[in-house]
Structure formats: structure tokens, C-alpha cells
Scaffold this motif. Structure first.
Motif, PDB file in Angstrom:
ATOM      1  N   SER A  68      36.475 -11.573 -94.770  1.00  6.00           N
ATOM      2  CA  SER A  68      37.282 -12.526 -96.004  1.00  6.00           C
ATOM      3  C   SER A  68      39.029 -12.484 -95.935  1.00  6.00           C
ATOM      4  O   SER A  68      39.507 -11.147 -94.736  1.00  6.00           O
ATOM      5  N   VAL A  69      39.519 -13.016 -95.888  1.00  2.00           N
ATOM      6  CA  VAL A  69      40.947 -13.194 -96.535  1.00  2.00           C
ATOM      7  C   VAL A  69      41.098 -11.678 -97.869  1.00  2.00           C
ATOM      8  O   VAL A  69      42.330 -11.287 -96.945  1.00  2.00           O
ATOM      9  N   ASP A  70      40.539 -11.648 -98.571  1.00  2.00           N
ATOM     10  CA  ASP A  70      40.494 -10.101 -99.450  1.00  2.00           C
ATOM     11  C   ASP A  70      40.546  -8.816 -98.574  1.00  2.00           C
ATOM     12  O   ASP A  70      41.025  -7.877 -98.817  1.00  2.00           O
ATOM     13  N   ALA A  71      39.700  -9.143 -97.989  1.00  2.00           N
ATOM     14  CA  ALA A  71      39.147  -7.863 -96.898  1.00  2.00           C
ATOM     15  C   ALA A  71      40.208  -7.362 -95.950  1.00  2.00           C
ATOM     16  O   ALA A  71      40.757  -6.184 -95.817  1.00  2.00           O
ATOM     17  N   GLU A  73      43.340  -7.642 -96.634  1.00  2.00           N
ATOM     18  CA  GLU A  73      44.638  -7.484 -96.789  1.00  2.00           C
ATOM     19  C   GLU A  73      44.313  -6.288 -97.709  1.00  2.00           C
ATOM     20  O   GLU A  73      44.762  -5.689 -97.153  1.00  2.00           O
ATOM     21  N   SER A  74      42.742  -6.040 -98.231  1.00  2.00           N
ATOM     22  CA  SER A  74      42.817  -4.631 -98.238  1.00  2.00           C
ATOM     23  C   SER A  74      42.864  -3.529 -96.900  1.00  2.00           C
ATOM     24  O   SER A  74      43.994  -2.476 -97.249  1.00  2.00           O
ATOM     25  N   SER A  77      46.841  -3.480 -96.066  1.00  2.00           N
ATOM     26  CA  SER A  77      47.598  -1.932 -97.388  1.00  2.00           C
ATOM     27  C   SER A  77      47.255  -0.825 -97.388  1.00  2.00           C
ATOM     28  O   SER A  77      48.180   0.022 -97.241  1.00  2.00           O
ATOM     29  N   TRP A 186      44.302 -17.788 -95.310  1.00  2.00           N
ATOM     30  CA  TRP A 186      45.274 -16.934 -96.253  1.00  2.00           C
ATOM     31  C   TRP A 186      46.657 -16.806 -97.207  1.00  2.00           C
ATOM     32  O   TRP A 186      46.191 -17.332 -97.534  1.00  2.00           O
ATOM     33  N   ALA A 189      44.564 -19.097 -99.687  1.00  2.00           N
ATOM     34  CA  ALA A 189      44.677 -17.814-100.629  1.00  2.00           C
ATOM     35  C   ALA A 189      46.197 -17.497-101.552  1.00  2.00           C
ATOM     36  O   ALA A 189      46.070 -16.944-102.634  1.00  2.00           O
ATOM     37  N   LYS A 190      46.743 -18.329-101.189  1.00  2.00           N
ATOM     38  CA  LYS A 190      48.600 -18.174-101.397  1.00  2.00           C
ATOM     39  C   LYS A 190      49.128 -16.166-101.177  1.00  2.00           C
ATOM     40  O   LYS A 190      49.479 -15.625-102.113  1.00  2.00           O
ATOM     41  N   LYS A 191      48.415 -16.121-100.166  1.00  2.00           N
ATOM     42  CA  LYS A 191      48.242 -14.269 -99.495  1.00  2.00           C
ATOM     43  C   LYS A 191      50.796 -14.385 -98.880  1.00  2.00           C
ATOM     44  O   LYS A 191      50.496 -15.455 -98.443  1.00  2.00           O
TER      45      LYS A 191
END
Length: 361
Positions: A68-71, A73-74, A77, A186, A189-191
């Protein structure tokens, strides 16, 4: 022949009898020792296999074939993953930048065409030496976790990511995933985005493709004789291609492989998006369409693009590991003059050629 032949014993029977020996106290102890030794060896082998499997799973950074997008992004990081952006570097004018105008931070420019064949046969695998040089320029290594990002507007965009995933997998890369919804998700989700071109640190790498995972024309010819009721051939294209109403511009003729079944790869996606349906829905669709009845499907389309999506969902998401891809697909098959199903008559084909119809709009 190099096999062992067990022949009847000829002549005098031996004085030693295993049954007599094992019935004695010494024989019983010997048999028990052998049994314990065998059990211990089997247990150690099983433990070794379990630990090997766990070690292999632990060596993987990515949680599965889809992230996913959140995964993502993590992972970014933690600087734990390489990201491949499959969009072209420039628009059709060859001047206006696409990638440099905005991409996921840390992404590498990896245009989809680098993973494909020539214009006359786009489904073909790239030359191994040229492909190795391209991967080397990106600084990729086989043990590196890689997330593949398509434009993400439609299910067709997802096909590019699935095809790149397949190509890297048969080239020996093991820790791979596709970003669900691609760059579109992405952005939705406003990344954040990065601009400009990254500094690439080249690393030497040489790859070769596992040809056992590449279905050949000869193998397809054998499968076309199996009959539709038992067909392993799965056409991933829209129904208009399957029925012979539309053909790819590089294909010589209209139609599909003899005896093939049809499943439009777009059915895996949420309507009018590049996002996959939830796993339960995907499994229900596959079950309803009979796609889980056997583990040996051969996925094809025009150039191994939509077909890569069907392969990806069946093999990587649903665990149908026997599913394979026919990458050259209908473009190569039709140009080879091989038999077709749902092919229009000569008069209809000639009429379409004269009017320029029967092609994608």
C-alpha cells in the motif's frame, strides 16, 4: 539402460534370514537402533527445512507481492527499498519531462520499454546483456527489495508493473512488490513528490532469464490441441480482442489461440481505477470463473502485458504457482501464420484493412 534390475535369486538360498535375526534379542536391539537413527535424521531434516524457510522469509523486507501507499512510505523512511518508476522520461515531444517533473522521493527512472522487446514484437524479453547493463546503471542488486510503480490510472497501467515484476523475478530477483494503485494512489493520498533526476550509483550485475518460466510457441502449439473443455490457455484481453473484432496494430490477424478461455484482466480491479479489489473479492472472482480448478494456466494477451496481470494475481496473490506466462502472445503467434480461433473470413479481414477498422481506438 542405467537402471538397477532386481533379479530372482538363482542357486542355493543363503543361510542368513533377516526375519530370524530380527526376532532375536540382538536383532531387535539393532532394529530399534536403526529406527531411532532414522527418526532422528528425519527430525533434523524437517527442522532444517523449517529454519531454511523461516530464514528465507525473514530475509525479505517486503510484506508481500502488493504494498500500500502507507507501507511504501514507511519503507522509504527506513531507506529499506528501491522504487522503480515505469513512466517514460519525456512526453511524446521528447522534451517535456515526465519523471523529473514529479516522482516518489527516492524513485529510480525505469521506463517500461526497457523491460520489453522491439516494436515488432513488444512481448519479447529484452536482450540479456542490454538488460544487465540497464539494471547495472540503476545500481540494482538481486538481494535488494524493489517496489514497482506504474502510473496507476487504470488496470492496464497495473499490467506494466506486473510485467516488470515477472521479468525481474525470472531474472533472479526475489524481494519484489507492486504498489497498489501506482503513482495515482500516491498522489490521491497527498504524499510528497520529488523533482529532478536522481544521482545513480552504478553497480555491476549480470542476469539471465529462467527460461523454464517462459512459455514458448512450441509449448502453446501443444496446448492448442487440448480442446476448450480442458484448456489451460487464458486470454487476458478485452472481449473484443478475444472475439476477433479488434486486433493489436502489430498483430497480423484478428482472433485468439485455438481452444483458449477468456478472462479480462480488468476484472481484478475496482471500477475505473488502478486499485486491486480486496483479497476476498479477488478470490471469489477467481473461484466463480473456475480459475482455481488447476494450477497450470498459461496466460497470454497481445504482448504479455494484460497477461502479466492475470499471471500476477493467480501466481503471486492466489498462490497458483504453476501459472506461467506466454510473453510473445498474439502478436508473435499471428505473425507466424499459426492457426487462430474467432478469426474473421478473408473478405471481412480485407475490408477492415482497406478501411483501417478493427484496431483499438
Amino acid at each position: 539402460m542405467n537402471s538397477l534390475l532386481f533379479l530372482p535369486h538363482q542357486g542355493r538360498a543363503p543361510d542368513f534370514h533377516a526375519s530370524t535375526f530380527l526376532s532375536s534379542p540382538a536383532g531387535a536391539r539393532h532394529g530399534l537402533t536403526l529406527l531411532r537413527s532414522w527418526a532422528l535424521s528425519s527430525l533434523l531434516l524437517l527442522i532444517g527445512l523449517v529454519f531454511s524457510t523461516l530464514a528465507f522469509a525473514a530475509s525479505k523486507t517486503l510484506p508481500g507481492p502488493v504494498v500500500s501507499v502507507d507501507a511504501l512510505e514507511s519503507l522509504l523512511s527506513k531507506q529499506a527499498v528501491a522504487v522503480l518508476d515505469l513512466r517514460p522520461l519525456f512526453k511524446e515531444d521528447k522534451k517535456t519531462p515526465i519523471f523529473a517533473a514529479g516522482h516518489i522521493p527516492g524513485a529510480l527512472p525505469a521506463p517500461y520499454g526497457k523491460f520489453r522487446g522491439t516494436k515488432t514484437n513488444p512481448g519479447q524479453l529484452p536482450d540479456e546483456k542490454e538488460f544487465s547493463a540497464f539494471l547495472s546503471g540503476l545500481g540494482l542488486q538481486k538481494n535488494q527489495p524493489i517496489v514497482i510503480v506504474s502510473e496507476g490510472k487504470t488496470g492496464t497501467d497495473f499490467g506494466a508493473a506486473a510485467r516488470v515484476y515477472w521479468t525481474l523475478k525470472i531474472a533472479g530477483f526475489e524481494d519484489l512488490a507492486v504498489l497498489d494503485g501506482g503513482l495515482g494512489a500516491w498522489l490521491a493520498a497527498k504524499k510528497p513528490l520529488a523533482t529532478g533526476m536522481p544521482s545513480l550509483a552504478a553497480k555491476p550485475i549480470s542476469v539471465s532469464f529462467d527460461r523454464s518460466q517462459v512459455v514458448t510457441v512450441d509449448q502453446v502449439q501443444s496446448l492448442t490441441q487440448a480442446g476448450a473443455s480442458d484448456s489451460r490457455l487464458l486470454d487476458a484481453r478485452p472481449e473484443s480482442f478475444y472475439k476477433g473484432d479488434v486486433r493489436h496494430p502489430a498483430a497480423a490477424r484478428w482472433g485468439t489461440l485455438p481452444g483458449s478461455n477468456h478472462f479480462d484482466s480488468e476484472e481484478w480491479f475496482q471500477p475505473k481505477t488502478g486499485l486491486l479489489k480486496p483479497l476476498d473479492s479477488i478470490r471469489s472472482v477467481a473461484q466463480a470463473k473456475g480459475l482455481l480448478a488447476s494450477d497450470d494456466k498459461v496466460s497470454f494477451c497481445n504482448t504479455g502485458h494484460w497477461a502479466a496481470t492475470n499471471w500476477f494475481v493467480l501466481s503471486e496473490i492466489l498462490g497458483q504457482s504453476g501459472t506461467r506466462l506466454y510473453p510473445d502472445s498474439m502478436v508473435a503467434w499471428s505473425n507466424a501464420g499459426l492457426p487462430m480461433q474467432n478469426e474473421p473470413g478473408r473478405a471481412t479481414a480485407l475490408f477492415r484493412q482497406l478501411l483501417g477498422t478493427g484496431l483499438p481506438k
